[in-house]
Scaffold this motif. Structure first.
Motif, mmCIF file in Angstrom:
data_model
loop_
_atom_site.group_PDB
_atom_site.id
_atom_site.type_symbol
_atom_site.label_atom_id
_atom_site.label_comp_id
_atom_site.label_asym_id
_atom_site.label_seq_id
_atom_site.Cartn_x
_atom_site.Cartn_y
_atom_site.Cartn_z
ATOM 1 N N VAL A 51 41.777 38.950 34.497
ATOM 2 C CA VAL A 51 41.833 38.009 35.618
ATOM 3 C C VAL A 51 43.076 38.284 36.462
ATOM 4 O O VAL A 51 44.191 38.353 35.937
ATOM 5 N N ARG A 52 42.856 38.445 37.761
ATOM 6 C CA ARG A 52 43.963 38.618 38.708
ATOM 7 C C ARG A 52 43.857 37.542 39.784
ATOM 8 O O ARG A 52 42.772 37.006 40.037
ATOM 9 N N ARG A 53 44.981 37.246 40.410
ATOM 10 C CA ARG A 53 44.980 36.212 41.452
ATOM 11 C C ARG A 53 43.998 36.523 42.565
ATOM 12 O O ARG A 53 43.363 35.637 43.133
ATOM 13 N N ALA A 54 43.869 37.814 42.857
ATOM 14 C CA ALA A 54 42.956 38.234 43.927
ATOM 15 C C ALA A 54 41.513 37.843 43.624
ATOM 16 O O ALA A 54 40.707 37.676 44.546
ATOM 17 N N HIS A 55 41.192 37.684 42.355
ATOM 18 C CA HIS A 55 39.816 37.316 41.997
ATOM 19 C C HIS A 55 39.459 35.918 42.495
ATOM 20 O O HIS A 55 38.313 35.653 42.859
ATOM 21 N N TYR A 56 40.439 35.025 42.502
ATOM 22 C CA TYR A 56 40.168 33.672 42.985
ATOM 23 C C TYR A 56 39.892 33.683 44.489
ATOM 24 O O TYR A 56 39.030 32.959 44.987
#
Length: 231
Positions: A158-163
């Protein structure tokens, strides 16, 4: 009682994975969801198999995209099963179980997004299916095709960009590898109103651990073990 959980490729512990008998077993056990994998034949028909070749699962060899559906149906899985088309699998599922459709290697199959969407629409299963993929461009194509189709990115970490991606896609689901999940990810998805899916959990201990978070949809191969702890 319906068991809220995802039957991974049907019930692969006791049946050949991604086959109609495997999916039927998941339905018979009362699972709420099942997951399957999709490729496309030479003549443009979405078919269900995990690998892009038929070598591991059938008595044949070669890539799925090099065979027509009629040719693929001549090969045998295990003793007497055939490679199902996506339509056959969805027909089995109608009004019985939610279906998670994973697009595998969509770059190999130009137009697969359109074909899958058209089939979901034809069967009026927009509310009973969702499409996931590691290929997020394929999800963008699906979203352009329809505001109603349910989609979700598939990730190993999970990376912030996924949100941000979830918001841009107006995604309904977020499918994450089990060992990458932290409590903050669970809470974030709850706050966003996105269904978090984790894969694949097969030990009773890990199932019980994840069951502490009712918002999560757990994916498993061990259907009867999962049923036992869910009742």
């Amino acid at each position: 009682m319906t068991i809220r959980g995802i039957a991974h490729r049907g019930y692969p512990v006791n049946y050949p994975e991604n086959t109609l008998s495997s999916f039927q077993a998941a339905i018979d056990l009362g699972f709420s969801h099942m997951e399957l994998d999709v490729h496309m034949s030479k003549d443009g028909i979405p078919v269900v198999m995990h690998d892009h070749t038929i070598d591991r699962m059938t008595n044949g060899t070669g890539e799925i995209r090099d065979y027509t559906v009629e040719e693929l149906k001549k090969f045998t899985i295990s003793t007497n099963e055939k490679i199902p088309t996506l339509e056959e699998a969805l027909q089995l599922a109608i009004d019985r179980i939610m279906v998670s459709i994973e697009l595998k290697k969509p770059k190999l199959y130009p137009g697969i997004e359109q074909k899958v969407y058209e089939l979901i629409k034809k069967l009026e299963m927009e509310d009973q299916t969702y499409v996931i993929s590691f290929n997020h461009e394929a999800l963008r194509k699906l979203r352009k095709l329809s505001d109603d189709i349910q989609i979700g990115p598939l990730v190993n970490k999970v990376r912030r960009a996924h949100y941000r991606l979830i918001q841009k896609l107006n995604a309904n689901y977020f499918a994450v590898k089990y060992n990458a999940i932290k409590e903050r990810h669970i809470r974030k998805c709850e706050n966003m109103g996105v269904q978090l899916v984790v894969w694949t959990i097969n030990s009773k201990e890990e199932m019980k651990k994840m069951k502490q978070y009712p918002s999560i949809l757990i994916t498993t191969d061990e259907l009867e073990t999962y049923k036992e702890i869910s009742l």
